[in-house]
Design a protein around this motif. Structure first.
Motif, PDB file in Angstrom:
ATOM      1  N   ALA A  80      72.603 -20.412  18.183  1.00  0.00           N
ATOM      2  CA  ALA A  80      72.484 -19.884  19.700  1.00  0.00           C
ATOM      3  C   ALA A  80      71.291 -20.826  20.095  1.00  0.00           C
ATOM      4  O   ALA A  80      71.727 -21.259  21.396  1.00  0.00           O
ATOM      5  N   GLU A  81      70.379 -21.554  19.505  1.00  0.00           N
ATOM      6  CA  GLU A  81      69.501 -22.294  20.139  1.00  0.00           C
ATOM      7  C   GLU A  81      70.093 -23.392  20.598  1.00  0.00           C
ATOM      8  O   GLU A  81      69.914 -23.931  21.559  1.00  0.00           O
ATOM      9  N   LEU A  82      71.176 -23.951  20.041  1.00  0.00           N
ATOM     10  CA  LEU A  82      71.939 -25.088  20.199  1.00  0.00           C
ATOM     11  C   LEU A  82      72.947 -24.767  21.514  1.00  0.00           C
ATOM     12  O   LEU A  82      73.044 -25.890  22.152  1.00  0.00           O
ATOM     13  N   LEU A  83      73.702 -23.727  21.440  1.00  0.00           N
ATOM     14  CA  LEU A  83      74.995 -23.756  22.064  1.00  0.00           C
ATOM     15  C   LEU A  83      74.684 -22.782  23.371  1.00  0.00           C
ATOM     16  O   LEU A  83      75.027 -22.733  24.489  1.00  0.00           O
ATOM     17  N   LEU A  84      73.737 -21.531  23.204  1.00  0.00           N
ATOM     18  CA  LEU A  84      73.797 -20.584  23.958  1.00  0.00           C
ATOM     19  C   LEU A  84      73.056 -20.818  25.342  1.00  0.00           C
ATOM     20  O   LEU A  84      73.882 -20.300  26.511  1.00  0.00           O
ATOM     21  N   PRO A  85      72.130 -21.605  25.552  1.00  0.00           N
ATOM     22  CA  PRO A  85      71.784 -21.557  26.909  1.00  0.00           C
ATOM     23  C   PRO A  85      72.856 -22.450  27.754  1.00  0.00           C
ATOM     24  O   PRO A  85      73.064 -21.977  28.968  1.00  0.00           O
ATOM     25  N   GLY A  86      73.784 -23.169  27.331  1.00  0.00           N
ATOM     26  CA  GLY A  86      74.913 -23.897  27.815  1.00  0.00           C
ATOM     27  C   GLY A  86      75.833 -22.934  28.250  1.00  0.00           C
ATOM     28  O   GLY A  86      76.846 -22.923  29.259  1.00  0.00           O
ATOM     29  N   VAL A  87      76.235 -22.138  27.135  1.00  0.00           N
ATOM     30  CA  VAL A  87      77.582 -21.326  27.326  1.00  0.00           C
ATOM     31  C   VAL A  87      76.973 -20.326  28.242  1.00  0.00           C
ATOM     32  O   VAL A  87      77.973 -19.901  29.322  1.00  0.00           O
ATOM     33  N   LEU A  88      75.919 -19.798  28.265  1.00  0.00           N
ATOM     34  CA  LEU A  88      75.445 -18.739  29.419  1.00  0.00           C
ATOM     35  C   LEU A  88      75.676 -19.225  30.691  1.00  0.00           C
ATOM     36  O   LEU A  88      75.943 -18.525  31.739  1.00  0.00           O
ATOM     37  N   THR A  89      75.231 -20.654  30.923  1.00  0.00           N
ATOM     38  CA  THR A  89      75.353 -21.244  32.361  1.00  0.00           C
ATOM     39  C   THR A  89      76.963 -21.301  32.430  1.00  0.00           C
ATOM     40  O   THR A  89      77.133 -21.193  33.637  1.00  0.00           O
ATOM     41  N   ARG A  90      77.480 -21.668  31.741  1.00  0.00           N
ATOM     42  CA  ARG A  90      79.262 -21.783  31.963  1.00  0.00           C
ATOM     43  C   ARG A  90      79.707 -20.438  32.522  1.00  0.00           C
ATOM     44  O   ARG A  90      80.614 -20.389  32.987  1.00  0.00           O
ATOM     45  N   MET A  91      79.207 -19.326  31.757  1.00  0.00           N
ATOM     46  CA  MET A  91      79.661 -18.117  32.005  1.00  0.00           C
ATOM     47  C   MET A  91      79.251 -17.475  33.246  1.00  0.00           C
ATOM     48  O   MET A  91      79.906 -16.473  33.901  1.00  0.00           O
ATOM     49  N   ARG A  92      78.358 -18.095  34.043  1.00  0.00           N
ATOM     50  CA  ARG A  92      78.093 -17.626  35.333  1.00  0.00           C
ATOM     51  C   ARG A  92      79.255 -17.854  36.230  1.00  0.00           C
ATOM     52  O   ARG A  92      79.217 -17.295  37.445  1.00  0.00           O
TER      53      ARG A  92
END
Length: 304
Positions: A105-117
């Motif tokens: 989650a540390e590694l992937l989640l910030p970017g994934v949430l940005t993409r999900m916008r």
């Protein structure tokens, strides 16, 4: 010709994956009695025994195992029809339940949430879960997507009807405290570190498997002072001089500067495989496919 009831087939599939009537009842919000009655109804419909008693529980017969396997294909076919219809009606909307272990989650989640916008119609529900590597696949029965990990050289566990989507391979480095005799080194050998005091993860986790492999290669059992699943705690203990540790390069590398030193292992290919696990009938849902695509894209960005 048998007129199969797809709802009863789904109950049989749940029994195959969860192993007990009680577990199926809890997962499907039924009573154990109702689950047993549905299984008996399906058994009468097909005309052959599907379950048999063993002790105080039940297990599938050979016929039951075959029909449970076929039921997964039925569920996927129905999900494909529903997915095509949803896309016809306007695309990906709905909720996706994502279970992910903390360091991924540390590694992937910030970017994934940005993409999900870019997909405001998708609601992403997050659950933190970290288990030993053989226990990730069963979690896919309760979550749309499960992000798990396993160590290099370890074959995936028998995952039955769960699909695996590779995300990335993350190398494992040795973290040593500032001022340690190896703190200036870019690469270290197993024999140089295996005798150190280690800060480890629980037994059965991918990083511990690598440590045990190092010990076997050097014929020196590791001295593990503390074990925890929390990567920041491991890093803090190393930084304070309480031992050395194997840590994931990309994740820990963002916090290493000035606190601890990372050195590559010279004589072993140490790493962990991070992957997404998903049931085939859920993988065809447009909302789930969209989140999987975001995970794959973010993992690619992390490694390039």
């Amino acid at each position: 010709m048998v007129d199969f009831d797809v709802h009863l087939l789904a109950v049989l599939r749940e029994l195959a994956e969860r192993g007990s009537v009680t577990a199926v009842a809890e997962a499907t919000h039924r009573t154990p009695s109702a689950v047993s009655q549905q299984l008996q109804t399906l058994q009468r419909q097909v005309g052959v025994p599907l379950i048999e008693r063993i002790g105080r529980g039940v297990r599938l017969t050979a016929h039951g195992e075959v029909l449970a396997g076929l039921s997964a294909g039925v569920a996927t076919a129905i999900a494909r029809v529903d997915a095509a219809w949803q896309e016809h009606l306007g695309g990906a909307t709905g909720r996706v339940d994502l279970a992910i272990f903390p360091s991924a989650a540390e590694l992937l989640l910030p970017g994934v949430l940005t993409r999900m916008r870019a997909h405001p119609g998708i609601e992403l529900a997050l659950v933190d879960l970290d288990v030993s590597e053989g226990e990730f696949a069963p979690l896919a029965a309760d979550h749309d997507i499960v992000v798990g990990h396993r160590s290099d050289g370890v074959r995936p566990a028998d995952q039955g009807s769960v699909e695996t989507v590779p995300l990335l391979r993350e190398p494992l480095d040795v973290a040593v405290p500032p001022g340690h005799r190896l703190a200036g080194r870019e690469r270290v050998g197993i024999d140089e570190v295996v005798g150190e005091t280690w800060i480890g993860v629980p037994e059965g986790y991918p990083i511990d498997r690598v440590l045990q492999a190092m010990a076997a290669a050097s014929d020196a059992p590791p001295s593990v002072a503390f074990r925890t699943i929390h990567l920041p705690v491991i890093e803090n203990l190393v930084a304070a001089g309480h031992g050395v540790a194997l840590v994931p390069r990309y994740t820990s590398g963002t916090r290493a500067s000035g606190r601890f030193h990372l050195a590559e292992l010279a004589d072993v290919r140490a790493g962990r495989r991070i992957e997404a696990l998903v049931r085939p009938d859920r993988a065809v849902r447009p909302v789930v496919r969209t989140v999987l695509e975001a995970l794959v894209a973010e993992a690619l960005d992390v490694t390039t």
